[in-house]
Design a protein around this motif. Structure first.
Motif, PDB file in Angstrom:
ATOM      1  N   PHE A  80     -10.991  -2.157  -1.293  1.00  0.00           N
ATOM      2  CA  PHE A  80      -9.997  -2.578  -0.304  1.00  0.00           C
ATOM      3  C   PHE A  80      -8.614  -2.288  -0.880  1.00  0.00           C
ATOM      4  O   PHE A  80      -8.452  -2.246  -2.097  1.00  0.00           O
ATOM      5  CB  PHE A  80     -10.118  -4.091  -0.018  1.00  0.00           C
ATOM      6  N   SER A  81      -7.647  -2.159  -0.015  1.00  0.00           N
ATOM      7  CA  SER A  81      -6.296  -1.865  -0.497  1.00  0.00           C
ATOM      8  C   SER A  81      -5.624  -3.141  -0.991  1.00  0.00           C
ATOM      9  O   SER A  81      -6.101  -4.255  -0.742  1.00  0.00           O
ATOM     10  CB  SER A  81      -5.472  -1.274   0.661  1.00  0.00           C
ATOM     11  N   THR A 136      -4.543 -11.774  16.038  1.00  0.00           N
ATOM     12  CA  THR A 136      -5.149 -11.001  14.918  1.00  0.00           C
ATOM     13  C   THR A 136      -6.104 -11.875  14.092  1.00  0.00           C
ATOM     14  O   THR A 136      -6.947 -11.374  13.377  1.00  0.00           O
ATOM     15  CB  THR A 136      -4.037 -10.499  13.963  1.00  0.00           C
ATOM     16  N   ASP A 196      -2.881  -4.517   0.064  1.00  0.00           N
ATOM     17  CA  ASP A 196      -2.440  -5.375   1.184  1.00  0.00           C
ATOM     18  C   ASP A 196      -3.619  -6.068   1.869  1.00  0.00           C
ATOM     19  O   ASP A 196      -3.504  -7.217   2.317  1.00  0.00           O
ATOM     20  CB  ASP A 196      -1.649  -4.546   2.211  1.00  0.00           C
ATOM     21  N   GLU A 197      -4.753  -5.388   1.949  1.00  0.00           N
ATOM     22  CA  GLU A 197      -5.943  -6.018   2.577  1.00  0.00           C
ATOM     23  C   GLU A 197      -6.381  -7.241   1.766  1.00  0.00           C
ATOM     24  O   GLU A 197      -6.673  -8.302   2.304  1.00  0.00           O
ATOM     25  CB  GLU A 197      -7.097  -5.000   2.653  1.00  0.00           C
ATOM     26  N   GLN A 239      -3.855 -10.093   2.062  1.00  0.00           N
ATOM     27  CA  GLN A 239      -3.997 -10.784   3.356  1.00  0.00           C
ATOM     28  C   GLN A 239      -5.186 -11.742   3.316  1.00  0.00           C
ATOM     29  O   GLN A 239      -5.105 -12.878   3.798  1.00  0.00           O
ATOM     30  CB  GLN A 239      -4.187  -9.753   4.481  1.00  0.00           C
ATOM     31  N   LYS A 240      -6.266 -11.289   2.686  1.00  0.00           N
ATOM     32  CA  LYS A 240      -7.478 -12.122   2.591  1.00  0.00           C
ATOM     33  C   LYS A 240      -7.174 -13.399   1.814  1.00  0.00           C
ATOM     34  O   LYS A 240      -7.532 -14.504   2.210  1.00  0.00           O
ATOM     35  CB  LYS A 240      -8.556 -11.303   1.857  1.00  0.00           C
ATOM     36  N   HIS A 281      -5.091 -13.662  11.691  1.00  0.00           N
ATOM     37  CA  HIS A 281      -4.552 -13.684  10.318  1.00  0.00           C
ATOM     38  C   HIS A 281      -3.240 -14.469  10.275  1.00  0.00           C
ATOM     39  O   HIS A 281      -2.566 -14.625  11.297  1.00  0.00           O
ATOM     40  CB  HIS A 281      -4.267 -12.249   9.834  1.00  0.00           C
ATOM     41  N   ASP A 312       0.821  -1.225   0.000  1.00  0.00           N
ATOM     42  CA  ASP A 312       0.000   0.000   0.000  1.00  0.00           C
ATOM     43  C   ASP A 312       0.851   1.269   0.000  1.00  0.00           C
ATOM     44  O   ASP A 312       0.522   2.257  -0.643  1.00  0.00           O
ATOM     45  CB  ASP A 312      -0.947  -0.007   1.215  1.00  0.00           C
TER      46      ASP A 312
END
Ligand code: 3HC
Length: 310
Positions: free
Chosen positions: A217-218, A252, A220-221, A224-225, A254, A200
């Motif tokens: 969403f960015s 987290t 990086d988001e 991550q997903k 994640h 990002d």
């Protein structure tokens, strides 16, 4: 212009779709043509690495499934070129820019498909990553793009499932097949993470695209997903994630993962990937080879138009 800009900003704020006939800032139009055009190019160039295996699929069933998938990608590309044309983009111009290196396509397609397991990895990991990105784009602020995504996502789900199933078969097969599957995951895992774009803090387009709700969403988001979705799948079929830093963070919720090789990412974007030249050459040959069909269709269309007027 102020009233128009105010109305545009209000529509974005209220999640009212921007349609082709609506007034829009030139910069909004320009960045959409850039992104949708590159998305379309990605779909069409993406046919090449998989198409390379249609004649060598291990069974009639796998050949039929792969044929269907590659045909779907062609349709996705045509759908997206049409979405770009609603913004005033010219298809020939977009093609010329692709071939001249002035428009991009997804970096992932600059990697070779060395074994059948790579075809499974593309379906599972590449289309899996594309789904994460494209589900978000179903809510993009530009109407035709969002609607194209709804249709495309339905087919992507089939692409991802067939890839995962093919990989699961290999992972549960002979030791050689399992090794081939692991080798494909090792080679496609990190390039799949790169599909989501730079981090990002190195993404020049994201801030504006998020403000205009082109992006929901960015980079990086979404990355991550994808990691959170996919690591359990890798482990479920008994393979390893090729990242020594991968670990689930209970706090987290994640997965943490290692640093992406951004030098590799930017080198591929600059045309220095394993297959960049081959992919563009294939597109150039196809575009030039198909000129006579486009010219014949144009003459036919002119004749039809003259008949209507007469
Ligand atoms: N490959 C090639 N170029 C990339 C890239 C990648 N993986 N990631 C980023 N870039 C480029 C961007 O295009 C931009 O260059 P440009 O300004 O010259 O266009 C530059 O790197 C900086 O990146 P940004 O994050 O600032 O750019 P964006 O805001 O456009 O975000 C993106 C990049 C997330 C790829 C976004 O453009 C996007 O969501 N595109 C639509 C989805 C898409 O193209 N997916 C590709 C895969 S399609 C596919 O896999 C089909 C499947 O069916 C097989």
């Amino acid at each position: 212009m102020d009233i128009q800009l105010e109305h545009f900003d209000k529509s974005i704020q209220q999640d009212i779709s921007i349609e082709p006939k609506d007034w829009m800032p030139d910069a909004y139009r320009k960045t959409l043509i850039r992104q949708i055009g590159q998305h379309a190019h990605s779909e069409v160039v993406g046919m090449l690495p998989e198409g390379n295996w249609i004649t060598r699929a291990p069974s009639l069933k796998r050949k039929a499934v792969l044929l269907a998938k590659v045909q779907d990608e062609a349709g996705h590309g045509l759908y997206l070129y049409s979405a770009a044309e609603t913004l005033g983009a010219d298809r020939d111009d977009m093609m010329d820019k692709l071939i001249a290196g002035k428009m991009k396509y997804s970096s992932i397609f600059n990697y070779p498909t060395l074994t059948w397991a790579d075809v499974a990895a593309i379906g599972w990991l590449v289309d899996g990553a594309a789904i994460v990105n494209q589900v978000a784009l179903c809510r993009t602020s530009y109407g035709p793009y969002a609607r194209a995504m709804v249709r495309i996502c339905k087919e992507e789900s089939f692409h991802q499932r067939q890839g995962f199933e093919a990989m699961m078969m290999l992972a549960n097969g002979t030791p050689e097949q399992k090794q081939m599957a692991q080798d494909a995951v090792n080679r496609f895992w990190w390039p799949a993470l790169m599909m989501f774009g730079p981090s990002d803090d190195h993404s020049p387009n994201s801030a504006q695209s998020m403000a205009w709700k082109i992006k929901r969403f960015s980079n990086d988001e979404l990355r991550q997903k994808f990691v959170d979705n996919t690591v359990p799948q890798v482990l479920q079929i008994g393979l390893q994630v090729p990242d020594p830093d991968i670990r689930f963070n209970e706090e987290t919720g994640h997965y943490e993962f290692g640093e992406i090789n951004w030098d590799e990412f930017y080198a591929v974007l600059k045309g220095q990937g394993p297959c960049n030249h081959e992919r563009i050459e294939a597109r150039r040959k196809a575009w030039e080879g198909g000129k006579w069909v486009r010219d014949a269709a144009a003459v036919f269309a002119q004749k039809q138009a003259r008949k209507k007027v007469a």
